[in-house]
Design a protein around this motif. Sequence first.
Motif, PDB file in Angstrom:
ATOM      1  N   GLU A  71      -6.929 -11.710  -2.606  1.00  0.00           N
ATOM      2  CA  GLU A  71      -8.300 -11.336  -2.938  1.00  0.00           C
ATOM      3  C   GLU A  71      -8.641  -9.967  -2.378  1.00  0.00           C
ATOM      4  OE1 GLU A  71     -10.212 -15.860  -2.971  1.00  0.00           O
ATOM      5  OE2 GLU A  71     -11.011 -14.325  -1.639  1.00  0.00           O
ATOM      6  N   GLU A  72      -9.260  -9.140  -3.202  1.00  0.00           N
ATOM      7  CA  GLU A  72      -9.839  -7.853  -2.829  1.00  0.00           C
ATOM      8  C   GLU A  72      -8.874  -7.006  -2.009  1.00  0.00           C
ATOM      9  OE1 GLU A  72     -13.927  -8.167  -1.776  1.00  0.00           O
ATOM     10  OE2 GLU A  72     -13.897  -6.298  -0.644  1.00  0.00           O
ATOM     11  N   LEU A  73      -7.740  -6.698  -2.618  1.00  0.00           N
ATOM     12  CA  LEU A  73      -6.739  -5.862  -1.963  1.00  0.00           C
ATOM     13  C   LEU A  73      -6.920  -4.413  -2.422  1.00  0.00           C
ATOM     14  CD1 LEU A  73      -4.247  -6.161  -0.086  1.00  0.00           C
ATOM     15  CD2 LEU A  73      -2.860  -6.056  -2.146  1.00  0.00           C
ATOM     16  N   HIS A  74      -7.032  -3.490  -1.465  1.00  0.00           N
ATOM     17  CA  HIS A  74      -7.175  -2.067  -1.783  1.00  0.00           C
ATOM     18  C   HIS A  74      -5.815  -1.473  -2.117  1.00  0.00           C
ATOM     19  CE1 HIS A  74     -11.402  -1.525  -0.400  1.00  0.00           C
ATOM     20  NE2 HIS A  74     -11.105  -2.578   0.341  1.00  0.00           N
ATOM     21  N   LEU A  75      -5.672  -0.901  -3.315  1.00  0.00           N
ATOM     22  CA  LEU A  75      -4.426  -0.257  -3.734  1.00  0.00           C
ATOM     23  C   LEU A  75      -4.736   1.130  -4.310  1.00  0.00           C
ATOM     24  CD1 LEU A  75      -2.606  -3.208  -5.566  1.00  0.00           C
ATOM     25  CD2 LEU A  75      -2.114  -2.332  -3.288  1.00  0.00           C
ATOM     26  N   GLN A  76      -3.702   1.953  -4.359  1.00  0.00           N
ATOM     27  CA  GLN A  76      -3.818   3.264  -4.985  1.00  0.00           C
ATOM     28  C   GLN A  76      -2.879   3.312  -6.182  1.00  0.00           C
ATOM     29  OE1 GLN A  76      -6.045   5.438  -3.966  1.00  0.00           O
ATOM     30  NE2 GLN A  76      -6.683   4.233  -2.200  1.00  0.00           N
ATOM     31  N   PHE A  77      -3.433   3.227  -7.399  1.00  0.00           N
ATOM     32  CA  PHE A  77      -2.630   3.413  -8.600  1.00  0.00           C
ATOM     33  C   PHE A  77      -2.426   4.907  -8.850  1.00  0.00           C
ATOM     34  CE2 PHE A  77      -3.478  -0.772 -11.134  1.00  0.00           C
ATOM     35  CZ  PHE A  77      -2.850  -1.460 -10.124  1.00  0.00           C
ATOM     36  N   MET A  78      -1.418   5.226  -9.671  1.00  0.00           N
ATOM     37  CA  MET A  78      -1.168   6.614 -10.044  1.00  0.00           C
ATOM     38  C   MET A  78      -1.188   6.721 -11.564  1.00  0.00           C
ATOM     39  SD  MET A  78       2.006   9.127  -8.989  1.00  0.00           S
ATOM     40  CE  MET A  78       3.220   8.069  -9.767  1.00  0.00           C
ATOM     41  N   GLU A  84      -4.665  10.151  -8.370  1.00  0.00           N
ATOM     42  CA  GLU A  84      -4.875   8.949  -7.570  1.00  0.00           C
ATOM     43  C   GLU A  84      -6.025   8.132  -8.139  1.00  0.00           C
ATOM     44  OE1 GLU A  84      -5.367   9.812  -3.477  1.00  0.00           O
ATOM     45  OE2 GLU A  84      -6.010   7.799  -2.956  1.00  0.00           O
ATOM     46  N   VAL A  85      -5.782   6.831  -8.355  1.00  0.00           N
ATOM     47  CA  VAL A  85      -6.812   5.942  -8.908  1.00  0.00           C
ATOM     48  C   VAL A  85      -7.014   4.788  -7.924  1.00  0.00           C
ATOM     49  CG1 VAL A  85      -7.507   4.497 -10.855  1.00  0.00           C
ATOM     50  CG2 VAL A  85      -6.090   6.525 -11.247  1.00  0.00           C
ATOM     51  N   PRO A  86      -8.036   4.863  -7.043  1.00  0.00           N
ATOM     52  CA  PRO A  86      -8.268   3.771  -6.089  1.00  0.00           C
ATOM     53  C   PRO A  86      -8.859   2.547  -6.792  1.00  0.00           C
ATOM     54  CG  PRO A  86      -9.977   5.447  -5.891  1.00  0.00           C
ATOM     55  CD  PRO A  86      -8.994   5.972  -6.896  1.00  0.00           C
ATOM     56  N   VAL A  87      -8.308   1.366  -6.480  1.00  0.00           N
ATOM     57  CA  VAL A  87      -8.772   0.133  -7.123  1.00  0.00           C
ATOM     58  C   VAL A  87      -8.828  -1.008  -6.118  1.00  0.00           C
ATOM     59  CG1 VAL A  87      -7.798   0.794  -9.370  1.00  0.00           C
ATOM     60  CG2 VAL A  87      -6.440  -0.579  -7.800  1.00  0.00           C
TER      61      VAL A  87
END
Length: 400
Positions: A71-78, A84-87
């Motif tokens: 649940e609600e894990l901070h990740l950085q997509f590319m 950088e796309v923070p999600v």
Amino acid sequence: MESNLNTLPGGLLTLSKDYEILSINQTLLDMLHYDKEQLMGKSVRSILYKSTQAFFQFIFHPLFIQKQEVEELHLQFMSQKGEEVPVLMYASAKEDESISCVVVSNKKRNNYENQLLEAKRIAEERLVEKEQLNAELKRVLEYLEKKQEEILRINKQNHQYKMDTQKELKLAKKIQETILTEAIDNEHLQIESFYQASNELSGDIYGFYQINENQYGIILLDVMGHGISSSLITMSLVTLFQRLISKGVPSNQIMKELDDQMHHFFESDDDAWHYCTAIYILIDTKEQTVEYINAGHPPAIYRDSTGVQKELKTQGPPIGSFKGINFKSSQFSYTRGARILLYTDGVSDPLEQDYLSSWIDQHAFDSLHGCKEKLSKTLQEERNSYYRSDDQCFILIDLK
């Protein structure tokens, strides 16, 4: 994916149990600037920032294995453009063993950070304009001038302390290196190892021991961080795993006692808490079997004599993470002529994704010692070129 799901305000993603992309909605595709055909069947790691890939491997994967949801894990997509796309990502297991993920943009966090930076800039400009600041700075300068002699004296003492500390660290490094086991080469198997601390002391440690005529135990651990605190933990664990492995204690019991020891270290001090990734391999040359337990560690690579590879993947969280973990081992039969590579993240992180798998194929017919020299040279070149220093350790095993 149905059209009504494609237009949802959040991203939807379905992954296989091996984290390959099975489906993705249009919202997430637009967010990442990809076409659907470019991502289907690819590993989700291909759209993660490199720093986030390690986080995904050692935090997301163990948590998901343990709870079957995240649940609600901070990740950085590319994105495809390299942006950088923070999600925030929410994941849960489905009945068919696939993984359903909801992805929500987290750009608001960046906006808040920008607002804070702007507020800080304005505050600094106003402070500079005030006469009170100038007066305070003047008093500080006067104070520093009066204390200059005292500071010089303290610096001299600090320099001597630094020199004494460096001597002690060099001695500690020698002691740490003396406990490392020597290479093994007999009619059944050959084992070579490489060990390079980023500083004087390392958080990586390993050992390999002949238990009886037919069995050998090999262990590789990586304590969180590196330096004095991590090295003290490794030194404390060495005596324990050396005794347990040499006595032929079952694999799951070895990991259980190491886990208990880690929890015992920080029982009354949560602020000093450390965890430790570990992989243990038990080789039986008579039965020609490999038994292993991987606790949050990078997957070892097994290559048989025909070139077929197998990853000895993580089966649970690192030791010291959660109390009451039951460690379960896996086992498979090996063929003579097979080779195994164990390594820490200080080895895999500087290299391209899947580099080690390709490398072990390219050098399948090189001597084990030659392979060790070539891989260590590659790591040294990467360290010199751009990569941040980290402890590096790997073990190569030939099964004759």
